[in-house]
Design a protein around this motif. Sequence first.
Motif, PDB file in Angstrom:
ATOM      1  N   GLU A   1      48.089  29.318  58.946  1.00  0.00           N
ATOM      2  CA  GLU A   1      49.317  29.612  58.455  1.00  0.00           C
ATOM      3  C   GLU A   1      50.045  30.079  59.611  1.00  0.00           C
ATOM      4  O   GLU A   1      49.870  30.475  60.494  1.00  0.00           O
ATOM      5  CB  GLU A   1      48.745  30.565  57.480  1.00  0.00           C
ATOM      6  N   ARG A   2      51.476  30.149  59.218  1.00  0.00           N
ATOM      7  CA  ARG A   2      52.528  30.872  60.113  1.00  0.00           C
ATOM      8  C   ARG A   2      52.315  32.147  60.146  1.00  0.00           C
ATOM      9  O   ARG A   2      51.952  33.096  59.310  1.00  0.00           O
ATOM     10  CB  ARG A   2      53.916  30.417  59.617  1.00  0.00           C
ATOM     11  N   GLU A   3      52.204  32.588  61.353  1.00  0.00           N
ATOM     12  CA  GLU A   3      52.073  34.085  61.694  1.00  0.00           C
ATOM     13  C   GLU A   3      53.230  34.637  62.322  1.00  0.00           C
ATOM     14  O   GLU A   3      53.826  34.274  63.030  1.00  0.00           O
ATOM     15  CB  GLU A   3      50.635  34.343  62.170  1.00  0.00           C
ATOM     16  N   PHE A   4      53.499  36.101  61.859  1.00  0.00           N
ATOM     17  CA  PHE A   4      54.511  36.836  62.832  1.00  0.00           C
ATOM     18  C   PHE A   4      54.169  36.988  64.264  1.00  0.00           C
ATOM     19  O   PHE A   4      52.938  37.262  64.492  1.00  0.00           O
ATOM     20  CB  PHE A   4      54.504  38.120  61.952  1.00  0.00           C
TER      21      PHE A   4
ATOM     22  N   TYR B   1      59.576  44.760  67.066  1.00  0.00           N
ATOM     23  CA  TYR B   1      58.013  44.953  66.293  1.00  0.00           C
ATOM     24  C   TYR B   1      57.374  43.881  66.937  1.00  0.00           C
ATOM     25  O   TYR B   1      57.791  42.604  67.097  1.00  0.00           O
ATOM     26  CB  TYR B   1      58.327  44.867  65.034  1.00  0.00           C
ATOM     27  N   TYR B   2      56.045  43.982  67.155  1.00  0.00           N
ATOM     28  CA  TYR B   2      55.083  42.784  67.738  1.00  0.00           C
ATOM     29  C   TYR B   2      53.815  42.907  66.945  1.00  0.00           C
ATOM     30  O   TYR B   2      53.189  43.890  66.382  1.00  0.00           O
ATOM     31  CB  TYR B   2      54.991  43.238  68.982  1.00  0.00           C
ATOM     32  N   ALA B   3      53.152  41.704  66.812  1.00  0.00           N
ATOM     33  CA  ALA B   3      51.988  41.433  66.377  1.00  0.00           C
ATOM     34  C   ALA B   3      51.153  41.988  67.640  1.00  0.00           C
ATOM     35  O   ALA B   3      51.157  41.729  68.647  1.00  0.00           O
ATOM     36  CB  ALA B   3      51.703  40.057  66.037  1.00  0.00           C
ATOM     37  N   ASP B   4      49.996  42.462  67.028  1.00  0.00           N
ATOM     38  CA  ASP B   4      48.878  42.917  67.889  1.00  0.00           C
ATOM     39  C   ASP B   4      48.384  42.118  68.752  1.00  0.00           C
ATOM     40  O   ASP B   4      48.140  42.217  69.941  1.00  0.00           O
ATOM     41  CB  ASP B   4      47.793  43.465  67.154  1.00  0.00           C
ATOM     42  N   SER B   5      48.419  40.595  68.393  1.00  0.00           N
ATOM     43  CA  SER B   5      48.056  39.569  69.249  1.00  0.00           C
ATOM     44  C   SER B   5      48.567  39.313  70.372  1.00  0.00           C
ATOM     45  O   SER B   5      48.099  38.620  71.532  1.00  0.00           O
ATOM     46  CB  SER B   5      47.552  38.340  68.374  1.00  0.00           C
TER      47      SER B   5
ATOM     48  N   ARG C   1      52.325  41.286  76.199  1.00  0.00           N
ATOM     49  CA  ARG C   1      52.418  40.053  76.774  1.00  0.00           C
ATOM     50  C   ARG C   1      53.606  39.325  76.308  1.00  0.00           C
ATOM     51  O   ARG C   1      54.026  38.432  77.024  1.00  0.00           O
ATOM     52  CB  ARG C   1      51.251  39.075  76.531  1.00  0.00           C
ATOM     53  N   VAL C   2      54.410  39.925  75.406  1.00  0.00           N
ATOM     54  CA  VAL C   2      55.548  39.314  74.898  1.00  0.00           C
ATOM     55  C   VAL C   2      56.834  40.527  75.004  1.00  0.00           C
ATOM     56  O   VAL C   2      56.503  41.731  74.395  1.00  0.00           O
ATOM     57  CB  VAL C   2      55.220  39.002  73.631  1.00  0.00           C
ATOM     58  N   THR C   3      57.925  39.896  75.043  1.00  0.00           N
ATOM     59  CA  THR C   3      59.246  40.817  75.034  1.00  0.00           C
ATOM     60  C   THR C   3      60.155  40.307  74.188  1.00  0.00           C
ATOM     61  O   THR C   3      60.533  39.071  74.491  1.00  0.00           O
ATOM     62  CB  THR C   3      59.540  41.349  76.286  1.00  0.00           C
ATOM     63  N   ILE C   4      60.496  40.635  73.128  1.00  0.00           N
ATOM     64  CA  ILE C   4      61.558  40.296  72.315  1.00  0.00           C
ATOM     65  C   ILE C   4      63.113  40.713  72.603  1.00  0.00           C
ATOM     66  O   ILE C   4      63.014  42.030  72.883  1.00  0.00           O
ATOM     67  CB  ILE C   4      61.444  40.037  70.968  1.00  0.00           C
TER      68      ILE C   4
END
Length: 116
Positions: A44-47, A59-63, A67-70
């Motif tokens: 499924e599509r995940e945030f 806001y970031y997903a725990d996964s 490692r990610v910056t918006i």
Amino acid sequence: QVQLVESGGGLVQPGGSLRLSCAASGRSFSIYSMGWFRQAPGNEREFVARITWSGGTTYYADSVKGRVTISRDNAKKTVYLQMSALKPEDTAVYYCTAVVAGVRYWGKGTLVTVSS
């Protein structure tokens, strides 16, 4: 109506980095938030991440946290997703989304493949 166009996807090796972009266009509009979802085959599509436009709250997903910056460019109405330390499980079609006037819009997606 708001149109969203993603770019920056491609093939990257595990541990590598990639920067996705999404530009919003259309008639005069005010963005409440923009963000990214992803969808791997069979899933499924995940945030992934989102950012509010006025305050820049992220806001970031725990996964992907750490490692990610918006980020955003308000003048260009563009949102970016800087990804690093990529893992094979990050492989997915990444979809840009925007909330404008209480309506959620989606881009067509850009494919990110993490593989050696």
